[in-house]
Write an enzyme that holds these catalytic residues in place. Structure first.
Site, short mmCIF file in Angstrom:
data_model
loop_
_atom_site.label_atom_id
_atom_site.label_comp_id
_atom_site.label_asym_id
_atom_site.label_seq_id
_atom_site.Cartn_x
_atom_site.Cartn_y
_atom_site.Cartn_z
N LEU A 87 28.58 4.68 44.63
CA LEU A 87 29.80 4.22 43.96
C LEU A 87 29.70 2.74 43.61
O LEU A 87 30.09 2.32 42.51
CB LEU A 87 31.01 4.48 44.84
CG LEU A 87 32.38 4.10 44.25
CD1 LEU A 87 32.70 4.93 43.02
CD2 LEU A 87 33.47 4.25 45.31
N SER A 88 29.16 1.94 44.53
CA SER A 88 28.99 0.51 44.28
C SER A 88 28.04 0.24 43.12
O SER A 88 28.14 -0.77 42.44
CB SER A 88 28.48 -0.19 45.54
OG SER A 88 29.37 -0.04 46.61
N ASP A 109 32.75 5.29 59.25
CA ASP A 109 31.78 6.17 58.62
C ASP A 109 30.36 5.91 59.11
O ASP A 109 29.53 6.82 59.15
CB ASP A 109 31.85 6.01 57.09
CG ASP A 109 33.12 6.64 56.53
OD1 ASP A 109 33.85 7.31 57.28
OD2 ASP A 109 33.39 6.45 55.32
N GLY A 110 30.07 4.67 59.51
CA GLY A 110 28.76 4.37 60.07
C GLY A 110 28.51 5.16 61.36
O GLY A 110 27.40 5.63 61.61
N THR A 125 30.84 8.14 47.51
CA THR A 125 31.82 7.07 47.67
C THR A 125 31.25 5.89 48.46
O THR A 125 32.00 5.01 48.89
CB THR A 125 33.09 7.59 48.38
OG1 THR A 125 32.71 8.26 49.59
CG2 THR A 125 33.85 8.56 47.48
N ASP A 164 16.58 -2.27 39.79
CA ASP A 164 16.45 -2.88 41.12
C ASP A 164 16.33 -1.83 42.22
O ASP A 164 16.07 -2.17 43.38
CB ASP A 164 17.65 -3.77 41.41
CG ASP A 164 17.64 -5.04 40.57
OD1 ASP A 164 16.59 -5.37 40.01
OD2 ASP A 164 18.71 -5.69 40.47
N ASN A 214 24.26 10.82 53.54
CA ASN A 214 24.79 10.05 52.42
C ASN A 214 23.83 9.97 51.24
O ASN A 214 24.12 10.50 50.17
CB ASN A 214 25.16 8.64 52.87
CG ASN A 214 26.63 8.48 53.18
OD1 ASN A 214 27.36 9.47 53.26
ND2 ASN A 214 27.07 7.25 53.38
#
Length: 276
Positions: A175-176, A56-57, A171, A160, A130
Site C-alpha cells: 500500500l505504501s 500486526d508485527g 495494506t 528500487d 504479508n
C-alpha cells in the site's frame, strides 16, 4: 479449551497487557504455553487457539512460529494501527465466551512460500503471510528486476524494488508503494514496483494459483530478498526468487462487529469530507 499466549515482550505494553489479561483468559481456557520472545517453535504444540497480544508485527511473528501447523488466532491489539489485530482488550472476554461455545467464525487467509534458487540448488525456503520484497539495498542504485509468471517473462522493471503481496499484505508495504487494497479473503497476489522508472508501470493483481518468480541479473552489494520484514538472503546475480501459494492458511478468529470496511475506515481514517 487450550490456548497459547503469544506476543513480543520487547514491545512496550505487551508484558503488562499479558499480566492484566492472563486472569481473564484463565476463566475460559487453560493456557498450555506462553512465549514473549518470538523464538519458540509452536509446530508440534497441541492447542485449540493462539491468543496474540500486540500489533500486526506480533501476528506475523506468531504465524512464522506456528509454521505449517497454523492455529486459529485471536488477535488483541496493544499496538497502534492493527489491521489484523483489531480486537480491543475489553472485547476479549466476550469473544472467549463465544469461542468456548463454538460460536466464532474463523477466516482463512492466503499464505505463501518464498524459495530462493541459486543455480539448481534451493538455498532458502520461508513461509510468509504479508509479502516478499526484493530490495535494492546499498549503494541504493536502481535495480533491474525480471518478473516471470508461470515461467513466462512479464516485464523487466527498473525500480528500487519489487513487492509480491497477499491480500493481507496489501495494506502494508504494498500500500505504501502505491498498490491497491484487496479484501483479505481473496485468493490473489499483488505485484507492486517501488518507485518504477517508467510511469506506465502499475501494480498488477493476478491469481494465487500462479507461480511468481523474480530474477535480478545485476544485484548490488546490499540487494536482498525480504519476507514479512525479515531478511531471507542476500542475492547473487541470476538468483531466482519463487513465490507461490502455501499449503496452509493463516486462520484468524473474526471479532463480532468488526467488518472489513469498518476496519479500513477506522484504521486509514476514511472519515468522509474534511471537518474544519
Amino acid at each position: 479449551m487450550r490456548v497459547v499466549l503469544l506476543g513480543f515482550g520487547g514491545k512496550a505494553g505487551v508484558l503488562e497487557g499479558a499480566n492484566r489479561l492472563r486472569p481473564i483468559i484463565r476463566q475460559y481456557a487453560d493456557i498450555v504455553a506462553e512465549d514473549f520472545t518470538g523464538t519458540r517453535s509452536l509446530a508440534d504444540l497441541q492447542a485449540d487457539l493462539a491468543i496474540v497480544l500486540g500489533g500486526d508485527g506480533s501476528i506475523l511473528r506468531a504465524a512464522r512460529q506456528m509454521g505449517y501447523q497454523q492455529l486459529p488466532v485471536i488477535a488483541v491489539n496493544l499496538g497502534r494501527l492493527g489491521f489484523l489485530a483489531d480486537l480491543t482488550p475489553e472485547e476479549l472476554p466476550k469473544l472467549l465466551q463465544q469461542a468456548v461455545s463454538g460460536q466464532v467464525q474463523i477466516l482463512e487467509h492466503l499464505m505463501f512460500e518464498c524459495r530462493v534458487f541459486r543455480g539448481s540448488q534451493q538455498v532458502s525456503c520461508v513461509l510468509g503471510l504479508n509479502e516478499t520484497a526484493v530490495l535494492a539495498g546499498p549503494p541504493f542504485a536502481m535495480l533491474e528486476i525480471e518478473l516471470y509468471i508461470d515461467g513466462e517473462l512479464v516485464t523487466t522493471y527498473s525500480c528500487d524494488g519489487l513487492i509480491v503481496s497477499t491480500p493481507v499484505g496489501s495494506t502494508a508495504h504494498s500500500l505504501s508503494a502505491g498498490g491497491p487494497i484487496l479484501r483479505k479473503e481473496l485468493q490473489a497476489f499483488v505485484i507492486s514496483p517501488i518507485s518504477p522508472h517508467t510511469l506506465t508501470n502499475r501494480p498488477v493483481v493476478d491469481s494465487a494459483d500462479r507461480i511468481y518468480e523474480m530474477v535480478v541479473p545485476h544485484p548490488q552489494a546490499g540487494t536482498a530478498v525480504v519476507v514479512d520484514g525479515q531478511v531471507v538472503d542476500s542475492l547473487q546475480a541470476g538468483d531466482r526468487i519463487r513465490v507461490e501459494r502455501a499449503p496452509v492458511h493463516f486462520r484468524l478468529v473474526q471479532a463480532p462487529g468488526h467488518s472489513y470496511y469498518r476496519t479500513l475506515r477506522e484504521k486509514l481514517g476514511w472519515g468522509g469530507r474534511w471537518r474544519l
